[in-house]
Each structure stands twice: as structure tokens, then as C-alpha cells.
Design a protein around this motif. Sequence first.
Motif, short mmCIF file in Angstrom:
data_model
loop_
_atom_site.label_atom_id
_atom_site.label_comp_id
_atom_site.label_asym_id
_atom_site.label_seq_id
_atom_site.Cartn_x
_atom_site.Cartn_y
_atom_site.Cartn_z
N ILE A 116 0.85 -1.33 0.01
CA ILE A 116 0.03 0.07 0.05
C ILE A 116 0.84 1.32 0.08
O ILE A 116 0.60 2.15 -0.90
CB ILE A 116 -0.69 0.01 1.42
N LEU A 117 2.19 1.15 0.82
CA LEU A 117 2.89 2.37 0.99
C LEU A 117 3.60 2.77 -0.31
O LEU A 117 3.76 3.75 -0.95
CB LEU A 117 3.99 2.34 1.95
N LEU A 118 3.97 1.62 -1.18
CA LEU A 118 4.51 1.47 -2.44
C LEU A 118 3.53 2.31 -3.35
O LEU A 118 3.81 3.26 -4.14
CB LEU A 118 5.06 0.41 -2.82
N LEU A 119 2.30 1.90 -3.50
CA LEU A 119 1.24 2.32 -4.42
C LEU A 119 0.97 3.70 -4.08
O LEU A 119 0.65 4.45 -5.13
CB LEU A 119 -0.10 1.33 -4.24
N GLU A 120 0.85 4.13 -2.78
CA GLU A 120 0.69 5.60 -2.41
C GLU A 120 1.80 6.28 -3.14
O GLU A 120 1.66 7.50 -3.51
CB GLU A 120 0.68 5.74 -1.03
N VAL A 121 3.23 6.02 -2.91
CA VAL A 121 4.14 6.65 -3.29
C VAL A 121 4.07 6.92 -5.02
O VAL A 121 4.28 8.05 -5.62
CB VAL A 121 5.54 6.16 -2.98
N VAL A 122 3.64 5.84 -5.70
CA VAL A 122 3.60 5.83 -7.36
C VAL A 122 2.59 6.57 -7.65
O VAL A 122 2.48 7.37 -8.72
CB VAL A 122 3.47 4.35 -7.64
N PHE A 123 1.40 6.37 -7.13
CA PHE A 123 0.14 6.90 -7.64
C PHE A 123 -0.38 8.14 -6.99
O PHE A 123 -1.41 8.78 -7.61
CB PHE A 123 -0.97 5.83 -7.81
N ILE A 124 -0.04 8.31 -5.50
CA ILE A 124 -0.55 9.59 -4.97
C ILE A 124 0.48 10.70 -4.69
O ILE A 124 0.45 11.96 -5.22
CB ILE A 124 -1.05 9.00 -3.69
N PHE A 125 1.64 10.28 -4.07
CA PHE A 125 2.62 11.22 -3.39
C PHE A 125 3.66 11.99 -4.60
O PHE A 125 3.49 12.97 -4.78
CB PHE A 125 3.61 10.68 -2.64
N ARG A 126 3.71 11.06 -5.66
CA ARG A 126 4.53 11.48 -6.83
C ARG A 126 3.75 12.23 -7.59
O ARG A 126 4.19 13.59 -8.12
CB ARG A 126 5.42 10.51 -7.72
#
Length: 608
Positions: free
Chosen positions: A206-216
Amino acid sequence: MKSRGSQYSLDTSTFLRIRKWYVFALAAIALTIIIAQILIQQHLNSQLDDSRVINVAGRQRAFSQKLVKESLLLNLKNKDSDSRKELLEELKHTLWVWETSHHGLQHGNDSLGLSVETDTEILQLFKELTPHHDAMVMAAQTIIDLDFSSTSMSEYGRQLDILLSNERPFLQKMDAIVNEYDERSKAQLQKLKLKEYLLLGVSLLILLLEVVFIFRPLSIQIRETIKDLVQSQIKSDKSTKEIQKLFLEKEKSLQELQELNFVIDNAALFASARSDGSIAFMSKKFLDLLELSKENLNKPLSEILTEDDGQKQYLREIFKGKRKNIRTEEIEIKTKTGKNLWLDVSIIPMHQSSLEQSILILCSDITERKKNQFKVEQLTKQSYEESIRQKQLQAIQIVEGQEEERKRIAKDIHDGIGQMLTALKFNIESINLSQKEKSVEKIAYLKQLASELIKGVRTATFNLTPPELSDYGIFPALQKMTVELSKLTGENILFENKADENIRFDSLAETNVYRVTQEAVNNAIKYAGANYILVTIDYKDDMLSVVVDDDGKGFDPSKLDKVPKNNSEGGMGLFFMKERVSYINGRLFINSIPGEGTRVTINYNLKR
């Protein structure tokens, strides 16, 4: 018509988009944490149950050995019936606990914290164990029921052999059950570890997906937004310079309007008057308070505010003339209907562009405050008068107490010493020397009467003025008082001095402490019916403390206020004890329990 995206400004739309994705990301993380906690808590609850079961199962081994040991000890205690009886009771208890725990492990027991066992393998082990358990129970119960006579010892040996023969198989199978419980607990722990690893992987994903699709994407969007804001700032700076000139020109006027708006917003009662005293404006609330209408505003302000001629003249004086500072007054006015009001008036000078001065009147209705102030003054006066009356009443009561004390002294002298002197006179006159035997008897009686007369005189003088108090101080005076009262009354009156040295105090303080202590001891002698009376004196940290204890019948302290201030036999009574202690700024405490005794404590602080 504007599109949905254009309805919000750039910062608002950006914030809404960021908030939506952040809420989604945090919700996903929170959900994984909650699921992990639920699984952990479920496993912990299961572990607690397994721990309790393992504990009880392990205890069964110890109780089986204890059961056999106590059965063997019965043969050693055969000659001592008391010891055997005690051991039989302990054996019964051991058997009951052992049997209860055995059934609880299988079928559950709320008092032991055991739930119903559902594992088929463990139940099979219990099924194999039960014959040995039942045999040992029957053997132990048979031993308990034996009378241990010479004829029953063979039966005792047979049942003991049954216990010993079944003990080893029982322990072996109980070990197998405990090991099975332990294996089951380890298996559950292993499952929990696998679930934890799985949840950890999901959380990291979930953290990885958030970094790729939300935070970046959000960081890229924020960077573009900042770039747009910088361009807008450059344009805004140019416009600001142009507006600043206009702002400086109007700043002064705006400040005056803000001050005026602040005044109007914070004062509902306001009016403005011209330099000649005529009214320019008056608020509706002010008109309602004065019970006027707008048609009545054709008069000077001083005449509209009040109907009283003296007040009108005073208002004309404070309204006229030029002033530079604000003036505040509390004035009383009289309305058209005759109602008297108090106003807190602020007179503010206002300079117009034509250089003509006008005034702004701001008012607050303080009529209620004035009424309350008058009531407070009245109450203060009444309180002072009540205090004077209380002081007068106390003075009257003190005088009455002194008169009662004088009556008591006169009664003691008249009824005691006076009657004994009269009897002494009559007996001396009746002596006939020719009758030697009667004369000897009368002389002996006269000696006894003279002794009682001397005792009465000593008692009266001792109660009036103890010389030790003025000569040596409160410590020797109280010791002398207890000794003399013990001799005169025959009561067991004791004295204990806990002070390191004899300290002298103010004579007034010593006298009042002595009299209050004397009254407390006399009350204990008269009413307590005590076996002993103990007077304890101590001086520590500038505090003189005198305690009078007795083990008499006591009383209810809640009824102290209902006791008359002077008893029928005279004396100070409770009222005068309090008055004397209060007079020297001391403190008096009275504690009593019916049937257990009374304690009177007198404290005097030397620093007060």
C-alpha cells in the motif's frame, strides 16, 4: 455557465484533490493496522485461555501426587486422632479440587476460567485418562470414609495400592495432555506469525502504491501550482504598487470610520450633538430608554436627557465648550414618565472638516448596578449592626456567666463552709466537760469537721486563684490542678508533660488556657463517669497544645449546639470555653463517641 472545475480557485481545488488522496491513503493504512490489531487481540485472548488450561492441567499432576502423599501420611498419623482428622480434611479438599479441575478441563468451569474443550485429540486423551482418574478418586474416597480401626487397616492398604498403581499412568497421560495443549498453542502462534507477515507485505505494498500513484503525482502538481503562484505574485506586485498610493490617501479616513464603527458596534446607547447643543442623531435604543420619539429631538440634548432642572443645568455645563479629551461621568437622569435612571456617559469630541466641533455621547445603563450597589451598602450596614448586636449579646452572656460563677462560689461558701462553721460552733457550745465520754466523741467529730472545713476552703481558694499560675506558669499550674483535684474528688486524674522545658506565655493566654482546661476536667468529673482523666500538655513548633482525655460515657458532638450555654450548677459551659479560646486567637476541638469517651483539645499558636 461555468464548469464544475472552474467553480473553485486554484488553491482550493488543489487542496481538495490533495485531501481526497491523503484521506484515501491514510484510510488504507489505518484499515491494515486495525485488521492486524484484531488478529493479535484474538490470538492473545486465545493464548490467555490456553495458558489458563495449561496451568490447571499442570496443577493436576501436582494434586495427584499430593493426594497420594496425604493418603500415605494417614498411616503415620494413625495414633494421633487430631492430626489424622486434620489430614483427612486436607485430603478431602485436595480430592475436591483435583476432581473439579479434571471435569472443568473437559466440560468447562466458569469459576476456574475454563471453557468447554472441543479438540478431539485432547478429548481422546482425557478418555484414556479417565479410568485411572476414577480409580484414584474411588480409592481416595474409600480411604476418607474408613474409621482406621485395626480391622480397616487391610482395606486401607488395598486402596493405597490402587492409588499407587494408577498414579504413574495418570501422570504419563497427563503429561501427554499438557504437551498436546502446548503443541496446539505453538501451532496457533505460528499461524499468527504468518498472518503478521502477510499484513506487513500488504502494508508495504500500500505504501509503495501510494508513493507511485499519490505522492509523486501530487508533488508534481504542487510544483506546477507554485510556479503559477510565482507568476501571479509578479503580476500582483505591479497592481499593489498602483493600489498603494490610493490606499495611503484613504487610510486616514478609513481609520476614522473604523473607530466610529467600533464605537457604534459596542455601544447601543449613543447620540451626537452639534456645537450649539442641538441633537444630530440619537439611536433607537436610546430613544426607547428615555421613552421618547424622533419628533421630540428638536430640543437641546441636555433638556431631552432629563426632566429635572438641576440635572439639566449640570448637563449643559459638561456639554458646552471645546474639549480635547474624552470625559466620563456617572449621572442620574429623570425620564419623561418620572423614572430615575443612572447612565455611565462618555463625551467624545469630534472635529469636522469645517473646523466646527461636535460631540458624540456614548452611554451605558448602570441603573441595576447602582441598585445592587445600594443593596450591598445596606447589607453591609445591616451586617455591621448585627455584629454589634452579637458583641452586645456576648457581653451580656459573659456578665451572666460571671454572675453565675459568683452565685456558685457564694453557694459553695454558704452551703459548704458556712454550714460546717455553724455545725462547728454548735458542737463547741454543746461540749460538757463533766461528761468525758461524750466530750471525747464530740472533740473527735470536731476534728473531722475541721478537716472537711479546711478541705472546702482549699477547694474554693484553689478554684479562684491558683498561685502556681502566676508564679511558675501554665505547666506547673496544670500539674498542681490535677494533683489537687485528684485528692479532693477521689478521681483518677493523671498529668503528662511532653514539653522539653517550662515555657512562659502571655499571662492572659495562660489564664484562659488554664480556665478552659479546668472546665474540661470539671465536666469530665461531673458528667463522664470515667475510670481515668488524662491531661496532656505539649509545646512544639511555637504551638501550645493541651489535651483532656477520658474513657467515660461520651456524648453525641452533633448535639453540642443544643446544650445550654450555662448549666444549672454554674461554670463557664461550652460557650465560655469557646469564648475564652477565641479571645486569645486559639482553637478548641471537642471529639466524643458515645460509650467510648471524650477528647478536648486546646491549641494556642504563639506566633498569632
